[in-house]
Design a protein around this motif. Structure first.
Motif, PDB file in Angstrom:
ATOM      1  N   VAL A 186       0.876  -1.174   0.000  1.00  0.00           N
ATOM      2  CA  VAL A 186       0.000   0.000   0.000  1.00  0.00           C
ATOM      3  C   VAL A 186       0.910   1.220   0.000  1.00  0.00           C
ATOM      4  N   ILE A 187       0.899   1.934  -1.111  1.00  0.00           N
ATOM      5  CA  ILE A 187       1.800   3.056  -1.350  1.00  0.00           C
ATOM      6  C   ILE A 187       1.006   4.351  -1.300  1.00  0.00           C
ATOM      7  N   SER A 188       1.467   5.308  -0.540  1.00  0.00           N
ATOM      8  CA  SER A 188       0.763   6.585  -0.457  1.00  0.00           C
ATOM      9  C   SER A 188       0.860   7.335  -1.784  1.00  0.00           C
ATOM     10  N   GLY A 189      -0.248   7.929  -2.181  1.00  0.00           N
ATOM     11  CA  GLY A 189      -0.257   8.837  -3.317  1.00  0.00           C
ATOM     12  C   GLY A 189      -0.586  10.245  -2.880  1.00  0.00           C
ATOM     13  N   ASP A 190      -0.515  10.480  -1.590  1.00  0.00           N
ATOM     14  CA  ASP A 190      -0.848  11.778  -1.001  1.00  0.00           C
ATOM     15  C   ASP A 190       0.317  12.179  -0.116  1.00  0.00           C
ATOM     16  N   ASP A 191       1.077  13.186  -0.539  1.00  0.00           N
ATOM     17  CA  ASP A 191       2.299  13.544   0.187  1.00  0.00           C
ATOM     18  C   ASP A 191       2.045  13.919   1.641  1.00  0.00           C
ATOM     19  N   MET A 192       0.928  14.570   1.914  1.00  0.00           N
ATOM     20  CA  MET A 192       0.692  15.063   3.264  1.00  0.00           C
ATOM     21  C   MET A 192       0.484  13.948   4.274  1.00  0.00           C
ATOM     22  N   ILE A 193      -0.108  12.841   3.863  1.00  0.00           N
ATOM     23  CA  ILE A 193      -0.378  11.762   4.819  1.00  0.00           C
ATOM     24  C   ILE A 193       0.538  10.558   4.592  1.00  0.00           C
ATOM     25  N   THR A 194       1.633  10.782   3.875  1.00  0.00           N
ATOM     26  CA  THR A 194       2.575   9.684   3.628  1.00  0.00           C
ATOM     27  C   THR A 194       3.108   9.094   4.928  1.00  0.00           C
ATOM     28  N   LEU A 195       3.606   9.928   5.829  1.00  0.00           N
ATOM     29  CA  LEU A 195       4.196   9.398   7.052  1.00  0.00           C
ATOM     30  C   LEU A 195       3.173   8.661   7.909  1.00  0.00           C
ATOM     31  N   PRO A 196       1.984   9.213   8.159  1.00  0.00           N
ATOM     32  CA  PRO A 196       0.993   8.422   8.895  1.00  0.00           C
ATOM     33  C   PRO A 196       0.682   7.080   8.231  1.00  0.00           C
ATOM     34  N   MET A 197       0.617   7.044   6.896  1.00  0.00           N
ATOM     35  CA  MET A 197       0.363   5.781   6.209  1.00  0.00           C
ATOM     36  C   MET A 197       1.511   4.809   6.414  1.00  0.00           C
ATOM     37  N   VAL A 198       2.741   5.294   6.317  1.00  0.00           N
ATOM     38  CA  VAL A 198       3.906   4.431   6.522  1.00  0.00           C
ATOM     39  C   VAL A 198       3.908   3.863   7.937  1.00  0.00           C
ATOM     40  N   LEU A 199       3.632   4.704   8.912  1.00  0.00           N
ATOM     41  CA  LEU A 199       3.637   4.254  10.308  1.00  0.00           C
ATOM     42  C   LEU A 199       2.496   3.285  10.601  1.00  0.00           C
ATOM     43  N   ALA A 200       1.436   3.343   9.782  1.00  0.00           N
ATOM     44  CA  ALA A 200       0.313   2.409   9.938  1.00  0.00           C
ATOM     45  C   ALA A 200       0.570   1.077   9.236  1.00  0.00           C
ATOM     46  N   GLY A 201       1.668   0.993   8.482  1.00  0.00           N
ATOM     47  CA  GLY A 201       2.001  -0.249   7.793  1.00  0.00           C
ATOM     48  C   GLY A 201       2.130  -0.116   6.296  1.00  0.00           C
ATOM     49  N   GLY A 202       2.048   1.111   5.771  1.00  0.00           N
ATOM     50  CA  GLY A 202       2.251   1.331   4.352  1.00  0.00           C
ATOM     51  C   GLY A 202       3.699   1.145   3.951  1.00  0.00           C
ATOM     52  N   SER A 203       3.924   1.099   2.633  1.00  0.00           N
ATOM     53  CA  SER A 203       5.250   0.757   2.113  1.00  0.00           C
ATOM     54  C   SER A 203       6.045   1.936   1.597  1.00  0.00           C
ATOM     55  N   GLY A 204       5.452   3.127   1.624  1.00  0.00           N
ATOM     56  CA  GLY A 204       6.163   4.291   1.118  1.00  0.00           C
ATOM     57  C   GLY A 204       5.239   5.181   0.339  1.00  0.00           C
TER      58      GLY A 204
END
Length: 292
Positions: A186-204
């Protein structure tokens, strides 16, 4: 697919003042983001103003990025559209030997149902000779790839390896992370919430700001992936104002102004996009990251 863990950047298409493709400028951008530490490059995404490019220009851009990259980083090619059969035909005829995956946007304008979205990507998965990254960006497509649909696709087709999730909805992203197959990214496509997504288990992330501030943004993502929360958030908060500004008057007008400030490329965009106004240009030129 560990090669897509970290920061990918959706490359701009630099234009000269006469609106022709700036080949040398594109090479400078590619070298800049590689030297500053991003993990992979995305060619002909939305940020590339792909909708305004001729087929000949697209081929020129592909060839230029391949040459400039010189096999240093993985490459992802944008191959998508709202005509399923046209996308399938491109997948059958294009040479993908220098690419590691395609990024394929959910059909825009048609507003398909979830079953229609599934069938569209089923056709792509059954045809693509390389792995597929889904791209969900409801703000542009007018339809949302729901987590259940993305997970169904990831389960049914092993070559669908990831989703660029750009709904801007952290709860939706968390549902994806919660229920996805183990290897699915699960890769963020939204720069503002990238870090919260990564910390929740996203891949970058596949990022826009990441090409304007590649060193700091990619380091933020790496720190997040390592669980260094305080250090990652220090960079996140340093970058927040820049993220707001680059999207304030449209993408890629904002990020091209950042590149102009760094003497990398002109800030030229093609209609119907227009340059940022002088006020925003001044703020972008004056933006600095403190204590980085």
């Amino acid at each position: 697919m560990k090669k897509f863990v970290g920061t990918g950047v959706a490359l701009v298409t630099p234009f000269k003042k006469d609106f022709s493709v700036d080949v040398d400028g594109l090479k400078r951008v590619v070298n800049y983001v590689i030297e500053e530490g991003v993990e992979y490059l995305v060619v002909l995404g939305t940020t590339a103003e792909t909708a305004t490019l001729t087929q000949e220009e697209k081929e020129l851009i592909i060839a230029t990025v391949i040459e400039a990259n010189a096999d240093r980083l993985p490459l992802v090619l944008g191959v998508g559209g709202n005509n399923t059969m046209k996308v399938v035909e491109e997948l059958k005829t294009r040479d993908f030997s220098k690419f590691d995956a395609i990024l394929s946007v959910s059909p825009y304008y048609n507003k398909p149902t979830q079953e229609g979205i599934y069938q569209h990507f089923k056709a792509i998965a059954e045809t693509s000779p390389i792995p597929v990254i889904l791209y969900n960006v409801p703000g542009r497509t007018a339809s949302n790839v729901l987590p259940a649909t993305a997970i169904r696709l990831a389960t049914d087709f092993k070559n669908i390896i990831a989703i660029k999730e750009a709904a801007g909805d952290i709860v939706q992203a968390m549902r994806l992370i919660q229920n996805k197959p183990e290897e699915f990214l699960v890769i963020s496509g939204d720069d503002m919430i990238t870090l919260p997504m990564v910390l929740a288990g996203g891949s970058g992330v596949i990022s826009v700001i990441g090409q304007g501030f590649p060193k700091e943004f990619s380091e933020m993502v790496r720190l997040g992936l390592k669980g260094n929360i305080n250090e990652a958030y220090r960079l996140h908060y340093q970058l927040m104002d820049a993220v707001d500004m680059i999207f304030e008057q449209g993408n890629p007008a904002g990020i091209k102004e950042v590149f102009k400030a760094r003497d990398l490329v002109e800030n030229t965009v093609r209609l119907p996009l227009v340059n940022v106004d002088s006020n925003l240009a001044g703020r972008l030129h004056n933006f600095t990251i403190k204590n980085s």
